[in-house]
Design an enzyme around this catalytic site. Sequence first.
Site, PDB file in Angstrom:
ATOM      1  N   LYS A  53       0.843  -1.210   0.000  1.00 37.70           N
ATOM      2  CA  LYS A  53       0.000   0.000   0.000  1.00 37.70           C
ATOM      3  C   LYS A  53       0.869   1.249   0.000  1.00 37.70           C
ATOM      4  CE  LYS A  53      -3.832  -2.069   2.477  1.00 37.70           C
ATOM      5  NZ  LYS A  53      -4.397  -2.391   3.771  1.00 37.70           N
ATOM      6  N   GLN A  97      -5.094  -1.278   9.579  1.00 33.08           N
ATOM      7  CA  GLN A  97      -5.023  -2.616   9.005  1.00 33.08           C
ATOM      8  C   GLN A  97      -5.654  -3.641   9.940  1.00 33.08           C
ATOM      9  OE1 GLN A  97      -3.976  -3.374   5.949  1.00 33.08           O
ATOM     10  NE2 GLN A  97      -4.257  -5.570   6.214  1.00 33.08           N
ATOM     11  N   ASP A 120     -11.337   3.115   3.891  1.00 34.80           N
ATOM     12  CA  ASP A 120     -11.780   1.721   3.843  1.00 34.80           C
ATOM     13  C   ASP A 120     -13.303   1.612   3.716  1.00 34.80           C
ATOM     14  OD1 ASP A 120      -9.987  -0.432   3.844  1.00 34.80           O
ATOM     15  OD2 ASP A 120      -9.463  -0.145   5.953  1.00 34.80           O
TER      16      ASP A 120
END
Length: 296
Positions: A53, A97, A120
């Site tokens: 990422k 995460q 997200d």
Amino acid sequence: MAATIIDGKAIAERLRARVREEAARLAPSGVTPALAVVLVGENPASQVYVKSKSRQTLEAGMRSFDHARPASATQQELLELVGRLNADPEVDGILVQLPLPPQIDAQRVLEAIDPAKDVDGFHPVNVGRLATGAPALMPCTPLGSLMLIRSVRPDLAGAEAVVVGRSNIVGKPMAQLLIAESCTVTVAHSRTRDLPGVCRRADILVAAVGRPETIRGDFVKPGAVVIDVGINRVPNPAAGEGKTKLVGDVAFEEAREVAGAITPVPGGVGPMTIACLLRNTLVAACRRRGLPEPEL
Ligand code: GUN
């Protein structure tokens, strides 16, 4: 006739190139979108994801701030970190995460993220906006999956869609996105009676089960678009003792004989997830500043 193989790697590359172009267009106004990634502990898969990422964020001409914390981090420490990132005007996107260590209430941490920075799309405000058709930040894997579906079937109105899996990260938001495309959507899961029969109704079949090769060839309607969200590492004795390989939730070799189009694993949905994260970071940067939003 064998199925078209949907090249997620190539489609993700094009999306990343578009994000890079749009990020470059913001530069003259002094805006460089920035993504903050929070990684707790040393889960090897998470470390690989986070590295990827960060690298791809930089390659897209955006900034990446990594915040690694030990597995012993407390809930309070994480909430304070999220609070600081919320308040930091330099930060456009925040990604925590998952999974988080067991002492952390993941939902509380996700709910602490400013919905405007929730790249997200996991915050209840964004979940609610997606469900009600309001402008939302949308979860990356379902959004990427929809882009792959559209690459082979641009008009989805009236299509029968079956989503196998009901997770908050993939199954439920995927269903919402397909409803918004005017599909007739069925969500199947581990308690579904006659899963093969339900799947055989699908013009669009999305497998997000989390179990290797669960969807067999005879679950697939001839000509269907099959999207395999699964990534499972399994033993591969053919390659030698102790070797492994990645397989999806779909038995690919069987399904490709029946489907009209199908995503491979790896190289299907996987690359789209990070590309959509970059897209969401750019979109969040524009929305937060009231700048016109690129169509991506
Ligand atoms: N872990 C596995 N997939 C994801 C994802 O899409 N977002 C976050 N935050 N964590 C994950």
